[in-house]
Design a protein around this motif. Structure first.
Motif, mmCIF file in Angstrom:
data_model
loop_
_atom_site.group_PDB
_atom_site.id
_atom_site.type_symbol
_atom_site.label_atom_id
_atom_site.label_comp_id
_atom_site.label_asym_id
_atom_site.label_seq_id
_atom_site.Cartn_x
_atom_site.Cartn_y
_atom_site.Cartn_z
ATOM 1 N N LEU A 161 -13.508 1.298 20.330
ATOM 2 C CA LEU A 161 -12.993 0.196 19.530
ATOM 3 C C LEU A 161 -13.502 -1.119 20.109
ATOM 4 C CD1 LEU A 161 -9.253 1.157 18.881
ATOM 5 C CD2 LEU A 161 -11.236 1.583 17.426
ATOM 6 N N PRO A 162 -13.835 -2.093 19.278
ATOM 7 C CA PRO A 162 -14.381 -3.360 19.774
ATOM 8 C C PRO A 162 -13.388 -4.103 20.665
ATOM 9 C CG PRO A 162 -14.712 -3.128 17.396
ATOM 10 C CD PRO A 162 -13.772 -2.045 17.815
ATOM 11 N N PRO A 163 -13.869 -4.960 21.537
ATOM 12 C CA PRO A 163 -12.988 -5.725 22.425
ATOM 13 C C PRO A 163 -11.941 -6.517 21.632
ATOM 14 C CG PRO A 163 -15.271 -5.968 23.092
ATOM 15 C CD PRO A 163 -15.296 -5.244 21.785
ATOM 16 N N GLY A 164 -10.730 -6.510 22.160
ATOM 17 C CA GLY A 164 -9.662 -7.279 21.536
ATOM 18 C C GLY A 164 -8.997 -6.606 20.357
ATOM 19 N N GLN A 165 -9.492 -5.448 19.913
ATOM 20 C CA GLN A 165 -8.941 -4.797 18.724
ATOM 21 C C GLN A 165 -7.850 -3.803 19.102
ATOM 22 O OE1 GLN A 165 -9.577 -5.503 15.670
ATOM 23 N NE2 GLN A 165 -11.517 -6.600 15.663
ATOM 24 N N LEU A 166 -6.816 -3.762 18.287
ATOM 25 C CA LEU A 166 -5.750 -2.777 18.417
ATOM 26 C C LEU A 166 -5.822 -1.846 17.219
ATOM 27 C CD1 LEU A 166 -3.072 -5.317 19.570
ATOM 28 C CD2 LEU A 166 -3.788 -3.341 20.913
ATOM 29 N N ALA A 167 -5.792 -0.534 17.479
ATOM 30 C CA ALA A 167 -6.065 0.461 16.435
ATOM 31 C C ALA A 167 -5.167 0.315 15.204
ATOM 32 C CB ALA A 167 -5.956 1.864 17.025
ATOM 33 N N PRO A 168 -3.834 0.152 15.331
ATOM 34 C CA PRO A 168 -3.023 0.044 14.114
ATOM 35 C C PRO A 168 -3.434 -1.132 13.233
ATOM 36 C CG PRO A 168 -1.629 0.494 16.013
ATOM 37 C CD PRO A 168 -2.997 0.172 16.541
ATOM 38 N N ASP A 169 -3.716 -2.269 13.849
ATOM 39 C CA ASP A 169 -4.123 -3.444 13.080
ATOM 40 C C ASP A 169 -5.484 -3.239 12.431
ATOM 41 O OD1 ASP A 169 -3.847 -6.256 12.260
ATOM 42 O OD2 ASP A 169 -5.502 -6.600 13.653
ATOM 43 N N LEU A 170 -6.414 -2.609 13.150
ATOM 44 C CA LEU A 170 -7.737 -2.339 12.600
ATOM 45 C C LEU A 170 -7.635 -1.398 11.403
ATOM 46 C CD1 LEU A 170 -10.765 -2.776 12.847
ATOM 47 C CD2 LEU A 170 -10.837 -0.968 14.572
ATOM 48 N N MET A 171 -6.787 -0.379 11.485
ATOM 49 C CA MET A 171 -6.583 0.536 10.352
ATOM 50 C C MET A 171 -6.010 -0.211 9.153
ATOM 51 S SD MET A 171 -7.598 3.543 11.413
ATOM 52 C CE MET A 171 -8.850 2.600 12.311
ATOM 53 N N LEU A 172 -5.019 -1.047 9.392
ATOM 54 C CA LEU A 172 -4.378 -1.783 8.300
ATOM 55 C C LEU A 172 -5.373 -2.701 7.601
ATOM 56 C CD1 LEU A 172 -1.782 -2.464 6.764
ATOM 57 C CD2 LEU A 172 -1.258 -4.145 8.536
ATOM 58 N N ARG A 173 -6.180 -3.402 8.367
ATOM 59 C CA ARG A 173 -7.176 -4.290 7.762
ATOM 60 C C ARG A 173 -8.206 -3.500 6.966
ATOM 61 N NH1 ARG A 173 -10.595 -6.825 10.615
ATOM 62 N NH2 ARG A 173 -10.223 -5.964 12.708
ATOM 63 N N ALA A 174 -8.659 -2.383 7.519
ATOM 64 C CA ALA A 174 -9.684 -1.586 6.838
ATOM 65 C C ALA A 174 -9.173 -1.051 5.504
ATOM 66 C CB ALA A 174 -10.124 -0.430 7.740
ATOM 67 N N PHE A 175 -7.947 -0.573 5.462
ATOM 68 C CA PHE A 175 -7.406 -0.038 4.209
ATOM 69 C C PHE A 175 -7.166 -1.145 3.192
ATOM 70 C CE2 PHE A 175 -7.113 3.835 6.427
ATOM 71 C CZ PHE A 175 -6.820 4.842 5.530
ATOM 72 N N ARG A 176 -6.743 -2.306 3.644
ATOM 73 C CA ARG A 176 -6.577 -3.416 2.704
ATOM 74 C C ARG A 176 -7.914 -3.823 2.096
ATOM 75 N NH1 ARG A 176 -2.191 -7.095 6.149
ATOM 76 N NH2 ARG A 176 -0.322 -6.020 5.370
ATOM 77 N N GLU A 177 -8.961 -3.805 2.896
ATOM 78 C CA GLU A 177 -10.294 -4.102 2.361
ATOM 79 C C GLU A 177 -10.715 -3.077 1.318
ATOM 80 O OE1 GLU A 177 -11.621 -5.699 6.783
ATOM 81 O OE2 GLU A 177 -12.546 -3.907 5.934
ATOM 82 N N LEU A 178 -10.360 -1.808 1.560
ATOM 83 C CA LEU A 178 -10.753 -0.748 0.642
ATOM 84 C C LEU A 178 -10.036 -0.851 -0.695
ATOM 85 C CD1 LEU A 178 -10.822 2.394 2.988
ATOM 86 C CD2 LEU A 178 -12.793 1.227 1.991
ATOM 87 N N PHE A 179 -8.728 -1.160 -0.669
ATOM 88 C CA PHE A 179 -7.921 -0.945 -1.862
ATOM 89 C C PHE A 179 -7.272 -2.186 -2.462
ATOM 90 C CE2 PHE A 179 -7.647 3.020 0.716
ATOM 91 C CZ PHE A 179 -8.423 3.807 -0.130
ATOM 92 N N GLU A 180 -7.391 -3.336 -1.829
ATOM 93 C CA GLU A 180 -6.723 -4.520 -2.347
ATOM 94 C C GLU A 180 -7.721 -5.631 -2.642
ATOM 95 O OE1 GLU A 180 -3.641 -5.900 0.215
ATOM 96 O OE2 GLU A 180 -2.655 -3.941 0.374
ATOM 97 N N GLU A 181 -7.425 -6.395 -3.687
ATOM 98 C CA GLU A 181 -8.197 -7.603 -3.952
ATOM 99 C C GLU A 181 -7.808 -8.646 -2.918
ATOM 100 O OE1 GLU A 181 -7.749 -9.049 -7.886
ATOM 101 O OE2 GLU A 181 -8.282 -7.148 -8.849
ATOM 102 N N ARG A 182 -8.816 -9.265 -2.313
ATOM 103 C CA ARG A 182 -8.540 -10.242 -1.267
ATOM 104 C C ARG A 182 -9.457 -11.441 -1.448
ATOM 105 N NH1 ARG A 182 -5.249 -8.287 2.378
ATOM 106 N NH2 ARG A 182 -5.798 -9.788 3.988
ATOM 107 N N ASP A 183 -8.834 -12.637 -1.458
ATOM 108 C CA ASP A 183 -9.586 -13.885 -1.610
ATOM 109 C C ASP A 183 -10.464 -13.867 -2.859
ATOM 110 O OD1 ASP A 183 -8.493 -14.752 0.831
ATOM 111 O OD2 ASP A 183 -10.083 -13.772 1.958
#
Length: 787
Positions: A339-361
């Motif tokens: 995992l990249p420096p500074g990243q926490l797995a739960p937060d990284l998973m949450l961001r990745a799934f939001r990118e996949l399935f939600e409209e953002r910006d």
């Protein structure tokens, strides 16, 4: 209950879960009996058992089994409870210390004595709990002083923002005093997670590795639940060779991806991957690596698209999407991907799934059609032990919330300690004797070979590995086959069970054969060597353009199952064309079909149940290619609420009124909402009722028992029945299987749970009945489901 223990019970208040408790008031009860129902004893004290789990340890002078004939000489229990009342907390500890000194308690405490007689220790949650899942010496014992290393500090999740802020300030101050710093912090309310990514000096880690907890204030802090490192358990891999592809196959379709890999950056321009892999890299991890360093993502992409290249499969119909979450680490000598420096797995998973399935910006989701997510990644420093990790809790929440099937590798353990023999003695064994000796060693070491986070996730399909591939190569030189050419369990694969002893992994698949290095002197540990240019292993694309190599481990096994899931998704789309299914129902359908395609492995019984490494069985059937005429397979999809029961009807064919073998298989899969605050965790407990209707009465299931298939907090149930009785009924009659739903962990609050069931009827070919055609003709546009 006696008056004294009645008063004690009145003082005890149990938190809904350990993560929700006051950390200074969490008690750990360690049991020393191999089979004890501590729940009954605890209930007599007015104390609810928060978590009851099983660990496996060797008996020692302080740890002896009560039974002279134990069922398992390595099995013990561990019981956790949380007391919210300081008086009760102190009272329990005081009574325990009295008991330890003389084996007696004051008058009136008989129920407490009944609990203490089975315990090794009663103690507050302490440093050994915060660090016990990490082999600190292996990770950091040999590192040079003066360097900073990243660790994750998981704090107890407090109910209020003010309490969380206070605990974070206190922990950050301790980290700063030790010479480190906080890189990032994350709070995720939906799973009760509060984590910090920090750097700490090597000296602090060395103290931890050597058990000098008093010198590290951080690990003594009442605010800290866990302190752990992160990493990635890499497969064993060989040297790159020239590609075996003669002519490039036709281009993939223009259909959108249905599979997403959360992995490393792939070499997307490799001839085998070009136009077949789409990369979404919002964190620009590609800039942190050279092409030759993009190993894991390339290997897994290749295995999903092509399978084992040695077997000559056609590529998947659709391209796949890769969302990179790994990058080469500067803290490792070979810059292995983590995992990249500074990243926490739960937060990284949450961001990745939001990118996949939600409209953002104002932008469309990047993976709106994704139904299957592959995660052939795990943290080797976090073995599953009693509590579901924050990473796995996040996957469970995401899977249900977005209606997606997540497929996770069970994890790799690269070394295998031998039991009662050394490598020289092992080499003298041949065939089945050698295989049995290695299986026995895996069984004896299973406590150290547990599931690697996040593979304990209950909504995910977890994949173990078997010792098999398409390479057809034998050992040459100073290497040897641990199974001596026979089919076996992979020596790498992690060993279940899952949460609350549920069946984990759910299935196993070919993970590649692996040969061990023959040491110059006899050794009591098997060290596994990367493959030669001929194998063995699963053959995949290498990062270097036009090159391939062989790998082995649970990662490629997981990728091969993901590939099969993609083909089953296409089948579900075909047979449900025009029918309105939810995302969760489609994901459940693929999940059920995967497990329904499992079968037993022809391996001698080991010292541990083989279900702990292959669950329901090995994936042996490709249901996407259909079935023979003597079998019919029906898929049912639906949604069910609490306390509901639904009846699935399977039309019967003529010609079964003969005494010949008939087999009924049923698989149920669902996605459950979860409640992290509750010890039961899983909100929806679905189950199958034994088939009935116009069929003879069936006996006990073959293979897994009903208790095993429904145990714990799983979300898959697979059962089989066999009978030689004649069916008195035929065409126009029906077999009935009911699906029941019970709510747990605080209830479903009126929510409906998506599920799918696969039911098949197989008859011996000698009967000469075209089961498939007769059942197909009776199936209408929609198979009836009776509420």
């Amino acid at each position: 209950m006696d008056s004294a223990t009645d008063e004690l019970a009145a003082q005890i208040q149990v938190a809904a879960s350990i993560p929700d408790a006051d950390p200074q008031l969490v008690l750990v009860f360690e049991a020393i009996e191999e089979q004890v129902d501590l729940q009954k004893v605890a209930r007599r004290l007015g104390m609810e058992v928060l978590i009851e789990t099983e660990d496996e340890v060797d008996p020692d002078a302080d740890f002896t089994l009560k039974s002279k004939t134990p069922r398992n000489p390595l099995l013990s229990s561990c019981l956790h409870a949380a007391c919210l009342n300081q008086t009760a907390f102190n009272n329990l500890l005081g009574k325990w210390r009295t008991w330890k000194r003389g084996g007696k308690l004051p008058h009136g405490y008989a129920p407490l004595r009944d609990l203490f007689v089975h315990l090794k220790d009663v103690r507050p949650w302490g440093p050994q709990d915060r660090l016990k899942m990490v082999d600190w010496e292996e990770h950091f014992g040999g590192q040079l002083p003066g360097l900073l290393f990243e660790v994750e500090v998981e704090l107890w999740y407090r109910k209020t923002v003010a309490a969380r802020d206070k605990s974070q300030r206190e922990v950050a101050a301790l980290i700063s005093q030790a010479g480190g710093e906080v890189r990032s912090s994350v709070v995720i309310d939906s799973i009760g997670y509060h984590g910090l990514r920090c750097t700490v000096p090597t000296e602090s880690l060395s103290d931890l590795a050597n058990g000098r907890f008093d010198s590290v204030q951080l690990v003594k802090s009442a605010n800290v639940m866990y302190l752990r490192v992160s990493g990635q358990a890499m497969p064993v891999y060989g040297v790159p060779i020239e590609s075996s592809a003669d002519t490039p196959p036709s281009a993939p379709s223009n259909l959108p991806p249905i599979v997403c890999l959360l992995d490393g950056v792939p070499a997307a321009n490799h001839p085998l991957l070009k136009d077949r892999v789409l990369v979404h890299d919002p964190d620009d991890l590609a800039s942190d690596s050279t092409v030759n360093e993009r190993k894991h993502g390339t290997w897994m992409s290749s295995a999903v698209v092509w399978g084992d290249i040695s077997e000559g499969h056609n590529p998947l119909l659709r391209p796949i999407l890769v969302r990179p979450i790994l990058a080469p680490s500067n803290d490792t000598a070979d810059r292995s991907e983590e995992l990249p420096p500074g990243q926490l797995a739960p937060d990284l998973m949450l961001r990745a799934f939001r990118e996949l399935f939600e409209e953002r910006d104002g932008e469309d989701p990047v993976g709106a059609d994704v139904a299957i997510v592959n995660l052939s990644v795990g943290d080797p420093a976090t073995l599953f032990d009693t509590l579901i990790s924050s990473w796995a809790r996040m996957l469970d929440w995401l899977s249900y919330h977005y209606g997606v099937l997540i497929i996770v590798s069970a994890g790799n353990h690269g070394r295998l300690p031998l039991h009662s023999l050394n490598t020289e003695e092992l080499l003298q064994l041949r065939g089945d004797e050698r295989r049995k000796a290695v299986l026995e060693s895996q069984g004896r070491d299973q406590f150290n070979r547990r599931l690697i986070s996040p593979s304990e996730s209950i909504n995910s399909i977890t994949v173990g590995a078997i010792h098999d591939d398409g390479s057809q190569v034998g050992p040459v030189g100073y290497v040897a086959d641990p199974a001596d050419g026979l089919l076996s369990i992979s020596p790498f694969t992690a060993v279940g069970t899952g949460y609350r002893r549920s069946l984990k992994p759910e299935l196993a698949a070919s993970g590649g054969k692996a040969f061990f290095q023959i040491p110059p002197k006899p050794s009591d540990v098997l060290e596994f060597k990367g493959a030669t240019t001929r194998g063995p292993g699963i053959r995949v694309a290498a990062p270097e353009s036009g090159r391939e190599l062989f790998i082995a481990g649970t990662s490629p096994a997981c990728a091969l199952v993901t590939r099969q899931a993609a083909e089953l998704y296409e089948l579900v789309e075909q047979i449900t064309d025009g029918k309105a299914l939810t995302r969760g129902q489609r994901a459940s359908a693929v999940k059920a079909l995967l497990v329904h395609g499992t079968g037993p492995l022809d391996v001698p019984q080991a010292d541990f149940p083989l279900e702990r490494v292959m669950g329901n069985g090995v994936h042996v059937r490709d249901l996407s290619s259909g079935c023979a005429s003597n079998e019919a397979v029906l898929l049912f999809c639906g949604s069910i609420g609490a306390s509901e029961s639904q009846e699935l009807l399977f039309p019967l064919p003529d010609g079964l009124s003969v005494r010949e073998v008939k087999r009924i298989d049923a698989t149920l899969a669902w996605l459950s909402p979860v409640n992290w605050r509750h010890r039961q965790y899983r909100k929806a407990a679905l189950s199958l009722v034994k088939p009935s209707g116009d069929i003879p009465k069936l006996g006990t299931p073959v293979g897994l028992s009903t208790n095993t298939a429904t145990r714990g907090a799983g979300t898959v149930q697979h059962l089989s029945w066999e009978t030689q009785q004649a069916f008195a009924y035929g065409r126009g009659s029906e077999m009935s299987i009911r699906v029941k739903c019970l709510e747990q962990a605080g209830g479903l609050d009126g929510a409906k749970v998506p599920y799918a069931a696969v039911v098949s009827l197989w008859v011996a070919p000698a009967v000469g009945v075209d089961v498939y055609q007769q059942v197909r003709e009776q199936v209408r546009s929609r198979v009836e489901v009776r509420p």
